[in-house]
Design a protein around this motif. Structure first.
Motif, PDB file in Angstrom:
ATOM      1  N   GLN A   1       0.860  -1.098  -0.017  1.00 16.26           N
ATOM      2  CA  GLN A   1      -0.072  -0.054   0.000  1.00 16.26           C
ATOM      3  C   GLN A   1       0.972   1.269  -0.126  1.00 16.26           C
ATOM      4  O   GLN A   1       0.730   2.358  -0.807  1.00 16.26           O
ATOM      5  CB  GLN A   1      -0.865  -0.094   1.198  1.00 16.26           C
ATOM      6  CG  GLN A   1      -1.896   1.127   1.522  1.00 16.26           C
ATOM      7  CD  GLN A   1      -3.197   1.046   0.507  1.00 16.26           C
ATOM      8  OE1 GLN A   1      -3.557  -0.021   0.415  1.00 16.26           O
ATOM      9  NE2 GLN A   1      -3.646   2.115   0.093  1.00 16.26           N
TER      10      GLN A   1
ATOM     11  N   GLU B   1       0.339   4.301  -2.565  1.00 16.67           N
ATOM     12  CA  GLU B   1       0.024   5.829  -2.118  1.00 16.67           C
ATOM     13  C   GLU B   1       1.061   6.782  -2.400  1.00 16.67           C
ATOM     14  O   GLU B   1       0.900   8.018  -2.615  1.00 16.67           O
ATOM     15  CB  GLU B   1      -0.553   5.721  -0.332  1.00 16.67           C
ATOM     16  CG  GLU B   1      -1.479   4.939  -0.143  1.00 16.67           C
ATOM     17  CD  GLU B   1      -3.018   5.290  -0.980  1.00 16.67           C
ATOM     18  OE1 GLU B   1      -3.130   6.474  -1.151  1.00 16.67           O
ATOM     19  OE2 GLU B   1      -3.708   4.347  -1.239  1.00 16.67           O
TER      20      GLU B   1
ATOM     21  N   PRO C   1     -12.694  13.056  -5.994  1.00 14.41           N
ATOM     22  CA  PRO C   1     -12.399  11.596  -5.374  1.00 14.41           C
ATOM     23  C   PRO C   1     -12.818  10.592  -6.383  1.00 14.41           C
ATOM     24  O   PRO C   1     -12.017   9.442  -6.287  1.00 14.41           O
ATOM     25  CB  PRO C   1     -13.824  11.580  -4.191  1.00 14.41           C
ATOM     26  CG  PRO C   1     -13.672  13.085  -4.049  1.00 14.41           C
ATOM     27  CD  PRO C   1     -13.541  13.851  -5.154  1.00 14.41           C
ATOM     28  N   GLN C   2     -13.615  10.630  -7.415  1.00 11.55           N
ATOM     29  CA  GLN C   2     -13.882   9.544  -8.223  1.00 11.55           C
ATOM     30  C   GLN C   2     -12.466   9.311  -9.080  1.00 11.55           C
ATOM     31  O   GLN C   2     -12.179   8.042  -9.473  1.00 11.55           O
ATOM     32  CB  GLN C   2     -15.118  10.098  -9.151  1.00 11.55           C
ATOM     33  CG  GLN C   2     -15.255   8.625  -9.945  1.00 11.55           C
ATOM     34  CD  GLN C   2     -16.859   8.990 -10.869  1.00 11.55           C
ATOM     35  OE1 GLN C   2     -17.384   9.838 -10.588  1.00 11.55           O
ATOM     36  NE2 GLN C   2     -16.893   8.004 -11.845  1.00 11.55           N
TER      37      GLN C   2
ATOM     38  N   GLU D   1      -9.752   7.619  -7.269  1.00  8.77           N
ATOM     39  CA  GLU D   1      -9.884   6.351  -7.233  1.00  8.77           C
ATOM     40  C   GLU D   1      -9.524   5.553  -8.493  1.00  8.77           C
ATOM     41  O   GLU D   1      -8.935   4.494  -8.415  1.00  8.77           O
ATOM     42  CB  GLU D   1     -11.158   5.830  -6.749  1.00  8.77           C
ATOM     43  CG  GLU D   1     -11.556   4.504  -6.721  1.00  8.77           C
ATOM     44  CD  GLU D   1     -10.915   3.817  -5.632  1.00  8.77           C
ATOM     45  OE1 GLU D   1     -10.462   2.642  -5.781  1.00  8.77           O
ATOM     46  OE2 GLU D   1     -10.240   4.409  -4.734  1.00  8.77           O
ATOM     47  N   GLN D   2      -9.889   6.076  -9.603  1.00  6.77           N
ATOM     48  CA  GLN D   2      -9.536   5.710 -10.766  1.00  6.77           C
ATOM     49  C   GLN D   2      -8.076   5.670 -11.047  1.00  6.77           C
ATOM     50  O   GLN D   2      -7.355   4.662 -11.286  1.00  6.77           O
ATOM     51  CB  GLN D   2     -10.189   6.498 -12.058  1.00  6.77           C
ATOM     52  CG  GLN D   2      -9.894   6.158 -13.485  1.00  6.77           C
ATOM     53  CD  GLN D   2      -9.996   7.187 -14.331  1.00  6.77           C
ATOM     54  OE1 GLN D   2     -10.745   8.100 -14.152  1.00  6.77           O
ATOM     55  NE2 GLN D   2     -10.078   6.722 -15.498  1.00  6.77           N
TER      56      GLN D   2
ATOM     57  N   ARG E   1      -5.653   5.627  -8.626  1.00  9.89           N
ATOM     58  CA  ARG E   1      -5.183   4.697  -7.683  1.00  9.89           C
ATOM     59  C   ARG E   1      -5.163   3.281  -8.299  1.00  9.89           C
ATOM     60  O   ARG E   1      -4.267   2.431  -8.185  1.00  9.89           O
ATOM     61  CB  ARG E   1      -6.031   4.592  -6.279  1.00  9.89           C
ATOM     62  CG  ARG E   1      -5.505   3.532  -5.233  1.00  9.89           C
ATOM     63  CD  ARG E   1      -6.262   3.778  -4.011  1.00  9.89           C
ATOM     64  NE  ARG E   1      -5.696   4.744  -3.222  1.00  9.89           N
ATOM     65  CZ  ARG E   1      -6.603   6.026  -3.113  1.00  9.89           C
ATOM     66  NH1 ARG E   1      -8.012   5.986  -3.462  1.00  9.89           N
ATOM     67  NH2 ARG E   1      -6.284   6.960  -2.280  1.00  9.89           N
ATOM     68  N   ARG E   2      -6.307   2.931  -9.175  1.00 11.27           N
ATOM     69  CA  ARG E   2      -6.514   1.555  -9.703  1.00 11.27           C
ATOM     70  C   ARG E   2      -5.685   1.432 -10.868  1.00 11.27           C
ATOM     71  O   ARG E   2      -5.034   0.210 -10.845  1.00 11.27           O
ATOM     72  CB  ARG E   2      -7.816   1.082 -10.034  1.00 11.27           C
ATOM     73  CG  ARG E   2      -8.526   1.030  -8.540  1.00 11.27           C
ATOM     74  CD  ARG E   2     -10.149   0.437  -8.723  1.00 11.27           C
ATOM     75  NE  ARG E   2     -10.886   0.557  -7.685  1.00 11.27           N
ATOM     76  CZ  ARG E   2     -10.634  -0.701  -6.666  1.00 11.27           C
ATOM     77  NH1 ARG E   2      -9.839  -1.833  -7.129  1.00 11.27           N
ATOM     78  NH2 ARG E   2     -11.324  -0.521  -5.267  1.00 11.27           N
TER      79      ARG E   2
ATOM     80  N   LYS F   1      -9.031  -2.536  -1.801  1.00 16.98           N
ATOM     81  CA  LYS F   1     -10.485  -2.414  -1.307  1.00 16.98           C
ATOM     82  C   LYS F   1     -11.199  -1.068  -2.129  1.00 16.98           C
ATOM     83  O   LYS F   1     -10.276  -0.298  -2.568  1.00 16.98           O
ATOM     84  CB  LYS F   1     -10.856  -2.309   0.096  1.00 16.98           C
ATOM     85  CG  LYS F   1     -10.129  -3.268   1.083  1.00 16.98           C
ATOM     86  CD  LYS F   1     -10.660  -4.379   0.522  1.00 16.98           C
ATOM     87  CE  LYS F   1     -10.084  -5.681   1.700  1.00 16.98           C
ATOM     88  NZ  LYS F   1     -10.629  -6.935   1.116  1.00 16.98           N
TER      89      LYS F   1
END
Length: 290
Positions: free
Chosen positions: A46, A50, A69-70, A73-74, A76-77, A290
Protein backbone atom coordinates in the motif's frame (compact mmCIF):
# COMPACT_ATOMS: atom_id res chain seq x y z
CA UNK A 1 -8.81 11.31 -20.02
CA UNK A 2 -5.75 11.33 -22.30
CA UNK A 3 -4.06 13.85 -20.00
CA UNK A 4 -4.89 11.71 -16.97
CA UNK A 5 -3.46 8.63 -18.66
CA UNK A 6 -0.27 10.55 -19.49
CA UNK A 7 0.21 11.58 -15.88
CA UNK A 8 -0.39 8.03 -14.62
CA UNK A 9 2.04 6.45 -17.08
CA UNK A 10 4.68 9.08 -16.31
CA UNK A 11 4.22 8.53 -12.59
CA UNK A 12 4.56 4.77 -12.84
CA UNK A 13 7.62 5.01 -15.11
CA UNK A 14 9.46 7.58 -13.02
CA UNK A 15 8.46 6.49 -9.53
CA UNK A 16 8.10 2.74 -9.78
CA UNK A 17 11.12 2.12 -7.62
CA UNK A 18 10.91 5.07 -5.26
CA UNK A 19 9.43 3.02 -2.41
CA UNK A 20 9.35 -0.66 -1.49
CA UNK A 21 6.57 -1.54 -3.93
CA UNK A 22 7.60 -5.14 -4.30
CA UNK A 23 9.14 -7.44 -1.75
CA UNK A 24 12.58 -8.70 -2.80
CA UNK A 25 11.61 -12.31 -2.13
CA UNK A 26 8.33 -14.22 -2.51
CA UNK A 27 6.25 -14.95 0.55
CA UNK A 28 3.72 -17.60 1.53
CA UNK A 29 2.99 -16.23 5.00
CA UNK A 30 -0.48 -14.83 5.87
CA UNK A 31 -1.22 -11.70 3.82
CA UNK A 32 -0.51 -8.50 5.80
CA UNK A 33 -3.21 -5.78 5.71
CA UNK A 34 -0.89 -3.35 3.89
CA UNK A 35 -0.57 -5.57 0.79
CA UNK A 36 -2.66 -4.37 -2.18
CA UNK A 37 -1.73 -7.10 -4.68
CA UNK A 38 0.25 -10.32 -4.99
CA UNK A 39 1.96 -11.29 -8.23
CA UNK A 40 3.22 -14.89 -8.31
CA UNK A 41 3.56 -14.89 -4.49
CA UNK A 42 5.29 -11.49 -4.56
CA UNK A 43 3.48 -8.73 -2.60
CA UNK A 44 2.92 -5.13 -3.63
CA UNK A 45 2.51 -2.76 -0.70
CA UNK A 46 0.00 0.00 0.00
CA UNK A 47 2.81 2.42 0.84
CA UNK A 48 4.18 2.29 -2.70
CA UNK A 49 0.77 2.87 -4.26
CA UNK A 50 -0.07 5.82 -2.01
CA UNK A 51 3.33 7.43 -2.53
CA UNK A 52 2.90 7.30 -6.28
CA UNK A 53 -0.62 8.67 -5.95
CA UNK A 54 0.67 11.64 -3.91
CA UNK A 55 3.32 12.38 -6.55
CA UNK A 56 0.71 12.14 -9.28
CA UNK A 57 -1.69 14.46 -7.45
CA UNK A 58 1.10 16.98 -6.95
CA UNK A 59 2.01 16.89 -10.65
CA UNK A 60 -1.61 17.36 -11.72
CA UNK A 61 -2.20 20.21 -9.29
CA UNK A 62 0.96 21.92 -10.53
CA UNK A 63 -0.57 21.86 -14.02
CA UNK A 64 -3.83 23.36 -12.74
CA UNK A 65 -5.88 20.15 -12.39
CA UNK A 66 -7.48 19.15 -9.10
CA UNK A 67 -8.75 15.53 -9.25
CA UNK A 68 -12.08 14.77 -7.57
CA UNK A 69 -12.55 11.65 -5.35
CA UNK A 70 -13.82 9.54 -8.25
CA UNK A 71 -10.80 10.46 -10.38
CA UNK A 72 -8.46 9.73 -7.48
CA UNK A 73 -9.92 6.26 -7.14
CA UNK A 74 -9.49 5.67 -10.87
CA UNK A 75 -5.88 6.86 -10.62
CA UNK A 76 -5.23 4.58 -7.64
CA UNK A 77 -6.40 1.50 -9.54
CA UNK A 78 -4.47 2.40 -12.69
CA UNK A 79 -1.30 2.91 -10.65
CA UNK A 80 -1.86 -0.52 -9.10
CA UNK A 81 -2.04 -2.07 -12.58
CA UNK A 82 1.25 -0.34 -13.43
CA UNK A 83 2.89 -1.80 -10.34
CA UNK A 84 1.59 -5.24 -11.27
CA UNK A 85 3.07 -4.82 -14.76
CA UNK A 86 6.36 -3.76 -13.17
CA UNK A 87 6.45 -6.89 -11.02
CA UNK A 88 5.71 -9.13 -14.01
CA UNK A 89 8.47 -7.49 -16.08
CA UNK A 90 11.04 -7.81 -13.28
CA UNK A 91 10.16 -11.46 -12.79
CA UNK A 92 10.41 -12.13 -16.53
CA UNK A 93 13.80 -10.40 -16.69
CA UNK A 94 15.08 -12.58 -13.85
CA UNK A 95 13.76 -15.70 -15.57
CA UNK A 96 15.47 -14.75 -18.84
CA UNK A 97 18.75 -13.90 -17.13
CA UNK A 98 18.55 -10.19 -18.04
CA UNK A 99 20.57 -8.00 -15.70
CA UNK A 100 22.01 -4.51 -15.44
CA UNK A 101 25.65 -4.54 -14.36
CA UNK A 102 26.90 -2.05 -11.74
CA UNK A 103 29.20 -0.59 -14.39
CA UNK A 104 26.31 0.00 -16.82
CA UNK A 105 24.26 1.62 -14.09
CA UNK A 106 26.95 3.97 -12.88
CA UNK A 107 27.91 4.98 -16.42
CA UNK A 108 24.29 5.85 -17.23
CA UNK A 109 23.91 7.90 -14.05
CA UNK A 110 27.20 9.68 -14.75
CA UNK A 111 25.98 10.70 -18.20
CA UNK A 112 22.65 11.97 -16.84
CA UNK A 113 24.40 14.15 -14.25
CA UNK A 114 27.00 15.34 -16.75
CA UNK A 115 24.39 16.42 -19.33
CA UNK A 116 22.54 18.79 -17.02
CA UNK A 117 25.20 19.59 -14.47
CA UNK A 118 25.41 18.36 -10.90
CA UNK A 119 23.72 21.43 -9.43
CA UNK A 120 20.69 21.10 -11.70
CA UNK A 121 20.55 17.37 -11.07
CA UNK A 122 20.52 17.84 -7.29
CA UNK A 123 17.84 20.50 -7.61
CA UNK A 124 15.73 18.11 -9.70
CA UNK A 125 16.15 15.35 -7.10
CA UNK A 126 14.96 17.71 -4.38
CA UNK A 127 11.97 18.93 -6.40
CA UNK A 128 11.04 15.33 -7.26
CA UNK A 129 11.40 14.28 -3.61
CA UNK A 130 13.85 11.54 -4.60
CA UNK A 131 16.95 10.31 -2.82
CA UNK A 132 20.04 9.35 -4.80
CA UNK A 133 19.43 5.70 -3.96
CA UNK A 134 15.86 5.93 -5.23
CA UNK A 135 17.09 7.53 -8.46
CA UNK A 136 19.73 4.81 -8.83
CA UNK A 137 17.09 2.08 -8.49
CA UNK A 138 14.74 3.93 -10.82
CA UNK A 139 17.50 4.08 -13.43
CA UNK A 140 18.30 0.40 -12.98
CA UNK A 141 14.67 -0.51 -13.65
CA UNK A 142 14.55 1.70 -16.74
CA UNK A 143 17.67 0.03 -18.15
CA UNK A 144 16.30 -3.39 -17.26
CA UNK A 145 13.01 -2.60 -19.02
CA UNK A 146 14.86 -1.51 -22.16
CA UNK A 147 16.86 -4.73 -22.20
CA UNK A 148 13.70 -6.76 -21.69
CA UNK A 149 12.01 -4.86 -24.52
CA UNK A 150 14.88 -5.64 -26.88
CA UNK A 151 14.83 -9.31 -25.89
CA UNK A 152 11.12 -10.13 -26.16
CA UNK A 153 10.02 -8.01 -29.14
CA UNK A 154 10.68 -9.18 -32.70
CA UNK A 155 12.30 -6.98 -35.30
CA UNK A 156 9.70 -5.16 -37.41
CA UNK A 157 9.26 -6.05 -41.07
CA UNK A 158 10.82 -3.75 -43.64
CA UNK A 159 7.63 -3.62 -45.73
CA UNK A 160 3.93 -4.06 -45.06
CA UNK A 161 0.61 -3.63 -46.88
CA UNK A 162 -0.25 0.06 -46.75
CA UNK A 163 -2.73 2.55 -48.14
CA UNK A 164 -2.18 6.12 -49.24
CA UNK A 165 -5.22 8.11 -48.17
CA UNK A 166 -6.48 11.56 -47.34
CA UNK A 167 -9.30 12.70 -45.11
CA UNK A 168 -11.50 15.60 -44.09
CA UNK A 169 -12.23 15.89 -40.37
CA UNK A 170 -15.44 17.66 -39.32
CA UNK A 171 -16.93 18.50 -35.92
CA UNK A 172 -20.48 17.27 -36.53
CA UNK A 173 -22.20 14.55 -38.50
CA UNK A 174 -24.44 17.13 -40.13
CA UNK A 175 -21.47 19.12 -41.42
CA UNK A 176 -19.78 15.92 -42.61
CA UNK A 177 -22.90 14.89 -44.56
CA UNK A 178 -22.98 18.30 -46.26
CA UNK A 179 -19.33 17.97 -47.34
CA UNK A 180 -19.93 14.40 -48.50
CA UNK A 181 -22.78 15.58 -50.73
CA UNK A 182 -20.50 18.19 -52.29
CA UNK A 183 -17.89 15.49 -52.97
CA UNK A 184 -20.54 13.32 -54.59
CA UNK A 185 -21.43 16.22 -56.84
CA UNK A 186 -17.82 16.23 -58.05
CA UNK A 187 -16.12 18.95 -55.98
CA UNK A 188 -12.39 18.57 -55.41
CA UNK A 189 -11.47 16.60 -52.27
CA UNK A 190 -8.21 18.46 -51.54
CA UNK A 191 -9.85 21.88 -51.92
CA UNK A 192 -12.65 20.99 -49.52
CA UNK A 193 -10.12 19.58 -47.05
CA UNK A 194 -8.17 22.86 -47.11
CA UNK A 195 -11.36 24.84 -46.52
CA UNK A 196 -13.15 22.75 -43.92
CA UNK A 197 -10.97 20.07 -42.29
CA UNK A 198 -10.38 20.46 -38.55
CA UNK A 199 -7.14 18.43 -38.77
CA UNK A 200 -4.46 21.10 -38.44
CA UNK A 201 -1.68 18.69 -39.42
CA UNK A 202 -3.09 17.67 -42.81
CA UNK A 203 -5.42 20.53 -43.72
CA UNK A 204 -2.89 22.48 -45.80
CA UNK A 205 -1.87 19.23 -47.50
CA UNK A 206 -5.40 18.72 -48.74
CA UNK A 207 -5.99 16.13 -46.04
CA UNK A 208 -3.12 13.91 -47.22
CA UNK A 209 -2.19 11.27 -44.60
CA UNK A 210 0.51 9.65 -46.71
CA UNK A 211 1.00 5.88 -46.71
CA UNK A 212 0.14 4.01 -43.49
CA UNK A 213 -0.18 0.38 -42.37
CA UNK A 214 -3.08 -1.13 -40.48
CA UNK A 215 -2.59 -1.22 -36.73
CA UNK A 216 0.66 0.73 -36.54
CA UNK A 217 -0.21 4.18 -37.84
CA UNK A 218 -1.37 6.04 -34.75
CA UNK A 219 -4.58 6.89 -36.60
CA UNK A 220 -8.03 6.08 -35.19
CA UNK A 221 -8.86 2.41 -35.82
CA UNK A 222 -12.17 3.43 -37.42
CA UNK A 223 -10.27 5.48 -39.98
CA UNK A 224 -7.87 2.62 -40.68
CA UNK A 225 -10.71 0.11 -41.12
CA UNK A 226 -12.52 2.37 -43.56
CA UNK A 227 -9.39 3.16 -45.57
CA UNK A 228 -8.38 -0.50 -45.97
CA UNK A 229 -11.91 -1.41 -47.10
CA UNK A 230 -11.84 1.08 -49.99
CA UNK A 231 -10.41 0.67 -53.48
CA UNK A 232 -8.15 3.41 -54.90
CA UNK A 233 -10.25 6.40 -55.91
CA UNK A 234 -13.19 5.50 -53.66
CA UNK A 235 -14.58 7.85 -51.04
CA UNK A 236 -16.02 6.57 -47.77
CA UNK A 237 -19.22 7.56 -46.06
CA UNK A 238 -19.06 9.48 -42.80
CA UNK A 239 -16.82 7.67 -40.30
CA UNK A 240 -17.08 8.57 -36.61
CA UNK A 241 -14.04 8.41 -34.32
CA UNK A 242 -12.90 9.92 -31.02
CA UNK A 243 -11.72 13.00 -32.94
CA UNK A 244 -14.94 13.71 -34.84
CA UNK A 245 -16.39 12.77 -38.22
CA UNK A 246 -14.12 11.75 -41.10
CA UNK A 247 -14.55 11.45 -44.84
CA UNK A 248 -11.76 9.34 -46.35
CA UNK A 249 -10.48 8.85 -49.87
CA UNK A 250 -7.93 6.16 -50.79
CA UNK A 251 -5.45 7.25 -53.45
CA UNK A 252 -3.19 4.16 -53.69
CA UNK A 253 -2.64 0.71 -52.21
CA UNK A 254 0.72 -1.02 -51.99
CA UNK A 255 1.04 -4.60 -50.69
CA UNK A 256 4.75 -4.10 -49.87
CA UNK A 257 5.34 -0.47 -49.00
CA UNK A 258 8.44 0.38 -46.91
CA UNK A 259 7.60 0.82 -43.24
CA UNK A 260 8.48 4.21 -41.71
CA UNK A 261 10.65 4.41 -38.61
CA UNK A 262 7.64 5.61 -36.63
CA UNK A 263 5.57 2.62 -37.78
CA UNK A 264 8.44 0.27 -36.90
CA UNK A 265 8.55 1.77 -33.40
CA UNK A 266 4.79 1.34 -33.01
CA UNK A 267 5.05 -2.24 -34.29
CA UNK A 268 7.56 -3.14 -31.57
CA UNK A 269 5.61 -1.31 -28.87
CA UNK A 270 2.45 -3.22 -29.85
CA UNK A 271 4.33 -6.53 -29.79
CA UNK A 272 5.71 -5.70 -26.34
CA UNK A 273 2.20 -4.85 -25.12
CA UNK A 274 0.93 -8.19 -26.46
CA UNK A 275 3.82 -10.01 -24.76
CA UNK A 276 3.07 -8.30 -21.45
CA UNK A 277 -0.63 -9.17 -21.72
CA UNK A 278 0.29 -12.84 -22.26
CA UNK A 279 2.62 -12.75 -19.26
CA UNK A 280 -0.09 -11.16 -17.14
CA UNK A 281 -2.68 -13.72 -18.28
CA UNK A 282 -0.42 -16.60 -17.20
CA UNK A 283 0.62 -14.99 -13.91
CA UNK A 284 -1.08 -15.59 -10.57
CA UNK A 285 -2.33 -12.12 -9.71
CA UNK A 286 -4.40 -11.27 -6.65
CA UNK A 287 -5.78 -7.74 -6.44
CA UNK A 288 -6.52 -6.88 -2.82
CA UNK A 289 -7.19 -3.16 -3.07
CA UNK A 290 -10.51 -2.35 -1.41
Amino acid sequence: MQRLTFFILASIFLLASCSPAIAPTPTRTPIPPNVVAIVNDQPIFQEALEKQLRHLQKAMEASGEKPDPQTLEQMRRQILEGLIDQAIMEQAAARLGIKVSPEELEENIRKVIQEGGEENFNRWLEQSELTMEEFREMTRLQLLSLKLFETVTPAPPETMEQVHARHILLSSEEEAMQILERLRRGEDFASLARQFSKDEFTRELGGDLGFFPKGFSGLPPELEEAAFSLAPGQISGVVKSYYGYHIIQVLEKDPNHPLSEEAKRMFREQKFKEWLEREKASARVQRLLK
